[in-house]
Design a protein around this motif. Structure first.
Motif, short mmCIF file in Angstrom:
data_model
loop_
_atom_site.label_atom_id
_atom_site.label_comp_id
_atom_site.label_asym_id
_atom_site.label_seq_id
_atom_site.Cartn_x
_atom_site.Cartn_y
_atom_site.Cartn_z
N LEU A 40 7.16 -8.15 0.64
CA LEU A 40 6.46 -7.43 -0.32
C LEU A 40 6.03 -7.71 -1.47
O LEU A 40 6.88 -7.93 -2.26
N ASP A 44 0.49 -7.09 -2.58
CA ASP A 44 0.29 -7.02 -1.13
C ASP A 44 0.86 -5.02 -1.64
O ASP A 44 0.15 -4.38 -0.50
N LEU A 167 -2.68 -6.52 5.42
CA LEU A 167 -2.91 -8.07 5.91
C LEU A 167 -3.44 -8.86 7.01
O LEU A 167 -3.97 -9.72 6.72
N TYR A 176 3.73 -10.45 7.82
CA TYR A 176 5.16 -9.62 7.02
C TYR A 176 6.39 -9.95 6.87
O TYR A 176 6.65 -9.73 6.11
#
Ligand code: AVJ
Ligand code: FE
Length: 428
Positions: A40, A44, A167, A176
């Motif tokens: 991430l 994020d 997401l 991811y």
């Protein structure tokens, strides 16, 4: 997780073994959280898409605060907090400790940034490992650290469920991480296994670690029943949808029907409108009819069961069946990571490592339960109202975190966790 130290060495005393094991476990669990965040970006890790979802960096900081506040502050002489004001930001719900930043606003915090939170983690790790070096033979301390590690593992699961929600809210549907799901397999029809009418014991004996809400072990009476041998699949749930399940009020609890109307629900959380793909941690994937249906609320699980002429199991039925079948609890390990797998083989299966299973049992205290004294008493006990128990573990439960007696709990309208359906039936 990395291997544990060799505990068979004859020249190592029992105390040293415990201490070394605990330090090693501490390091391994803390590293695992950081590894989960590795795919991430800082952006994020900052976003919050609904009140229930916490930013990744909040999870990384809150778990650190837990060790700082409940262990270093009271037990490490002369310990100075990394930042006096972090308690307000990273206390989740412990009013005994003080006030906290409102949960729905966790996504508005851009500072501290991820780098500062990683520095916070390093600072607390150093002090905690030192404390374990000096006082690791203190059983009270060892117990608290163990609780802190199980707490961090709960947040590892939440990090994955929360980032999935973040997401999924992005029209670009970012994954991811990369990966693909194995091909569709053909499924054996659902079978119901007999469960007897008997007096059983459920709950933890308490020798190994468990959360307070799993105790005490106590008796429960089971009426004659049968338990589904596997989880309900996407294909089976699609039949419910095509049969008008979401448009048939007789199938729903009143609160469930009201939620369906208010939220406009007509399918599980991450399915597309055409019912042919679902958002996963590996990005958008074709909807596999043989995999377990996932991300349904208690209301949807209950309505599906009624449509199928069945009901949801009680937690006592679930725990007894799993114990009698001698099934080993596992977390995500051993399964295709981060998405539930189709059932294979026969007999009672998919109890662990795919999706948490809604039970018809309200999350209330077991007879004889007492919440621990002090702030830790706020951990589980005060939530024992208006939530339902889920059993098993999921494909995002950390390895080593599953137990037969584990009681997960969520509100009946929640569906962003990996939650699915196992049926039961009365025998009359
Ligand atoms: C048991 C998953 C409902 O999400 O609040 C985390 C886990 N408890 N920190 C939650 C938990 C304290 C808990 N659930
Ligand atoms: Fe927490």
């Amino acid at each position: 997780m990395s291997a544990l130290p060799d505990i068979a060495q004859p020249d190592v005393t029992q105390t040293e073994v415990t201490l070394q094991t605990l330090r090693h476990r501490y390091q391994a669990v803390r590293d695992h959280s950081v590894a989960l965040a590795a795919p991430l970006s800082a952006e994020d890790m900052t976003v919050q898409t609904m009140a229930d979802v916490s930013p990744t960096k909040w999870h990384l900081a809150h778990t650190t605060w837990f060790f700082e506040n409940f262990i270093l502050h009271p037990h490490a002489k002369g310990y100075r907090r990394f930042n006096e004001r972090y308690g307000y930001l990273f206390n989740s719900y412990y009013y005994t400790v003080g006030q906290m930043h409102p949960r729905p606003q966790r996504g508005q915090i851009t500072r501290p940034g991820v780098d500062q939170i990683m520095a916070y983690r390093a600072y607390v790790d150093e002090h905690l490992l030192n404390l374990l070096g000096e006082r690791g033979d203190d059983p009270e301390l060892a117990q608290l650290v163990t609780l802190g590690l199980h707490h961090e593992q709960q947040h590892q699961e939440l990090m994955l469920t929360d980032i999935k929600h973040v997401l999924a809210a992005n029209p670009l549907c970012p994954a991811y991480r990369d990966g693909s799901l194995s091909a569709v397999v053909s499924m054996a029809p659902l079978e119901f296994l007999p469960g007897s009418r008997e007096l059983v014991d459920i709950g933890s004996e308490g020798a190994d670690f468990c959360f307070d809400n799993e105790r005490p072990r106590h008796r429960q009476w089971l009426e004659p029943h049968r338990l589904g041998d596997r989880l309900i699949t996407n294909g089976e749930f699609l039949e419910f949808i095509r049969d008008g399940g979401y448009r048939t009020p007789e199938l729903w609890l009143s609160d469930g029907w009201a939620t369906v109307q208010a939220q406009g629900w007509d399918r599980p959380l991450y399915w597309n409108r055409e019912y042919n793909s679902e958002f996963t941690l590996l990005g958008e994937q074709a909807l596999d009819p043989s995999r377990p249906v996932c991300h349904v609320s208690y209301y949807e699980a209950d309505a599906f069961a009624r449509w199928a002429g069945a009901r949801l199991p009680t937690e006592a039925e679930w725990e007894t069946a799993v114990e009698q079948a001698g099934i080993e609890p596992v977390g995500q390990g051993g399964h295709s990571a981060f998405h539930p797998d189709a059932a294979q083989g026969s007999g009672l299966r998919q109890c662990f490592g795919d999706v948490w299973q809604w039970t018809s049992s309200p999350y209330v205290q077991y007879p004889g339960y007492r919440a621990p004294a002090g702030a830790i008493g706020e951990y589980n006990g005060k939530f024992m109202c208006n939530q339902m128990v889920l059993r098993g573990s999921s494909c995002v439960t950390p390895p080593g975190h599953a137990r037969i007696t584990y009681r997960n709990f969520f509100y009946p309208g929640d569906r962003w966790q990996f939650m699915g359906i196992r049926l039961a039936k009365d025998i009359d």
